[in-house]
Design a protein around this motif. Sequence first.
Motif, mmCIF file in Angstrom:
data_model
loop_
_atom_site.group_PDB
_atom_site.id
_atom_site.type_symbol
_atom_site.label_atom_id
_atom_site.label_comp_id
_atom_site.label_asym_id
_atom_site.label_seq_id
_atom_site.Cartn_x
_atom_site.Cartn_y
_atom_site.Cartn_z
ATOM 1 N N LEU A 34 0.832 -1.193 0.000
ATOM 2 C CA LEU A 34 0.000 0.000 0.000
ATOM 3 C C LEU A 34 0.873 1.253 0.000
ATOM 4 N N ARG A 35 0.322 2.326 -0.500
ATOM 5 C CA ARG A 35 1.061 3.583 -0.526
ATOM 6 C C ARG A 35 0.381 4.587 0.391
ATOM 7 N N LEU A 36 1.178 5.515 0.876
ATOM 8 C CA LEU A 36 0.620 6.584 1.684
ATOM 9 C C LEU A 36 -0.259 7.488 0.826
ATOM 10 N N PRO A 37 -1.232 8.138 1.421
ATOM 11 C CA PRO A 37 -2.039 9.083 0.644
ATOM 12 C C PRO A 37 -1.158 10.202 0.094
ATOM 13 N N PRO A 38 -1.585 10.849 -0.990
ATOM 14 C CA PRO A 38 -0.819 11.990 -1.512
ATOM 15 C C PRO A 38 -0.911 13.167 -0.541
ATOM 16 N N SER A 63 -8.308 23.638 -0.858
ATOM 17 C CA SER A 63 -7.199 23.677 -1.822
ATOM 18 C C SER A 63 -6.489 22.327 -1.890
ATOM 19 N N ARG A 64 -6.363 21.653 -0.765
ATOM 20 C CA ARG A 64 -5.684 20.348 -0.742
ATOM 21 C C ARG A 64 -6.572 19.235 -1.286
ATOM 22 N N ILE A 65 -7.870 19.337 -1.005
ATOM 23 C CA ILE A 65 -8.799 18.352 -1.561
ATOM 24 C C ILE A 65 -8.823 18.457 -3.083
ATOM 25 N N LYS A 66 -8.802 19.690 -3.582
ATOM 26 C CA LYS A 66 -8.797 19.903 -5.038
ATOM 27 C C LYS A 66 -7.537 19.322 -5.665
ATOM 28 N N ARG A 67 -6.421 19.417 -4.943
ATOM 29 C CA ARG A 67 -5.153 18.951 -5.500
ATOM 30 C C ARG A 67 -4.930 17.451 -5.313
ATOM 31 N N GLU A 70 -9.970 13.407 -1.663
ATOM 32 C CA GLU A 70 -10.612 13.420 -0.356
ATOM 33 C C GLU A 70 -9.820 12.690 0.721
ATOM 34 N N VAL A 71 -8.712 12.083 0.343
ATOM 35 C CA VAL A 71 -7.812 11.459 1.324
ATOM 36 C C VAL A 71 -6.412 12.023 1.066
ATOM 37 N N PHE A 72 -5.848 12.745 2.034
ATOM 38 C CA PHE A 72 -4.514 13.302 1.822
ATOM 39 C C PHE A 72 -3.754 13.377 3.139
ATOM 40 N N LYS A 73 -2.438 13.473 3.046
ATOM 41 C CA LYS A 73 -1.599 13.529 4.246
ATOM 42 C C LYS A 73 -1.050 14.939 4.433
ATOM 43 N N THR A 74 -0.712 15.250 5.690
ATOM 44 C CA THR A 74 -0.083 16.513 6.026
ATOM 45 C C THR A 74 0.625 16.329 7.366
ATOM 46 N N CYS A 79 2.776 16.246 14.306
ATOM 47 C CA CYS A 79 2.339 14.868 14.055
ATOM 48 C C CYS A 79 2.010 14.651 12.580
ATOM 49 N N PRO A 80 2.431 13.506 12.004
ATOM 50 C CA PRO A 80 1.965 13.158 10.653
ATOM 51 C C PRO A 80 0.483 12.818 10.709
ATOM 52 N N CYS A 81 -0.271 13.305 9.735
ATOM 53 C CA CYS A 81 -1.730 13.158 9.768
ATOM 54 C C CYS A 81 -2.265 12.693 8.415
ATOM 55 N N VAL A 82 -3.371 11.979 8.463
ATOM 56 C CA VAL A 82 -4.160 11.680 7.273
ATOM 57 C C VAL A 82 -5.501 12.362 7.454
ATOM 58 N N MET A 83 -5.878 13.197 6.493
ATOM 59 C CA MET A 83 -7.150 13.909 6.568
ATOM 60 C C MET A 83 -8.154 13.262 5.620
#
Length: 474
Positions: A34-38, A63-67, A70-74, A79-83
């Motif tokens: 599996l890969r991490l979310p973008p 802006s991040r959802i558009k790029r 609906e699943v992205f990391k930050t 802390c590393p997060c998945v939104m």
Amino acid sequence: MVICYRLIYTIIFISFLFFLFMRKNHRRAKYNQLRLPPGYMGWPYVGETLQLYSHNPNLFFSSRIKRYGEVFKTHILGCPCVMLASPEAARFVLVTHAHLFKPTYPKSKERMIGPWALFFHQGDYHLKLRKIVQSSLSPEPLRAILPDIELIVRSVLQDWDGQVETTFHAMKRLSFDVGILIIFGGQLDDQYKKELKKNYLIVDKGYNSFAINLPRTPYHKAMQARKRLSCILSEIMEQRRKKGESGSDLLGSMMDSKDEDGCKLSDEQIADNVIGVLFAAQDTTASVLTWIIKYLHDYPKVHKLVKAEQMEIYKANECGNKPLTWAQTRSMTITNRVILESLRMASIISFTFREAVADVEYKGYLIPKGWKVMPLFRNIHHNSEFFQDPEEFDPSRFKVAPKPNTFMPFGSGVHACPGNELARIEILVLIYHLVTNYRWEVVGSSNEVEYSPFPVPKQGLPVKLWRISDDNKQ
């Protein structure tokens, strides 16, 4: 024969171990594929924290959802997060797979509130504390203290009459006093209330500061005030024990609670949960009340409809000479829709924090163990797929119930806010007294928003409020 049986048992045991090993390797291989979310992780440690907390969260998330989708990391608050920005994802994390995601907060905030507060836990301890809190915030006890909530609301509005005041600060006083009422009933000595408020305000001021525990820093002052709060609460509990009366309020319920083995909560556990309830009851409710006052000011047609509904109750109560009844708060249909739409528009809780307790797969992406997971309520509430013209303030949309998992102002699942009924009653009582007895004007611009960390109108919405005569109430 004995040797034969031993050989068979050995073969079975070895086969079982081999099965477990292969299963573990298969699972590991699965997750390795599996890969991490973008997404973008930002600067080291700081990540994108400053961008999130200093700007409009709508723009940050959209802006991040558009790029990225609906699943992205930050990377937020160190802390590393998945939104996750869909109703399905929120349900996955908060309801159907809640056992894979524990509630979590930054350690600095956990230390300040207290590690025993119920919203830092899950499992049996959480269920036990939640049951105690919910029983004190259920309709029956709220019905009993409705007259006391009215007195608090009247007092706040009377102090405001004829003056320009910051709405958010006035609403924080209101929500704090209601929180004190819920926790201590009518038993709290005025001196204790004064000391609790004094030290709580110091804690509140340092809560969102940088966690630098050096003398004279806001965080250090807050931690010292937090210790004083524990001492004050211990004194109050000791006084009750000496009298032999714990009380029927929330504090008394916590003091009397026992587990299956007959063990009671410690003073430390009770103090952490009392302070946790104060935190949960104050800023969020004060923020919502501030936005409702702004929306009623900005939308005269909505204000007119709400006032007409409330004036019917006002007249039935002999022009306010009789107190509100529980049944009347249940009949405020239009007002309730305004509250729901305000909760949707403002989305005070933009997201919630969870932490993956194991590697989790979601829609082909890996959510690594230990990463924070944040369902984005704000983006769901402002998604045109679920709410037509989502940036328009339209209470009539709630004539029809929203689709499941698309409206979550109080969270969802076992960790949903247990105080939602209290907040609703508090808001209804304020609106009733506000629109039937007062007029108000916003001072300066009200279109800009501040985040501290909850969204509020700029400068807390300065408002001049004045009482209107009976002749001008129509």
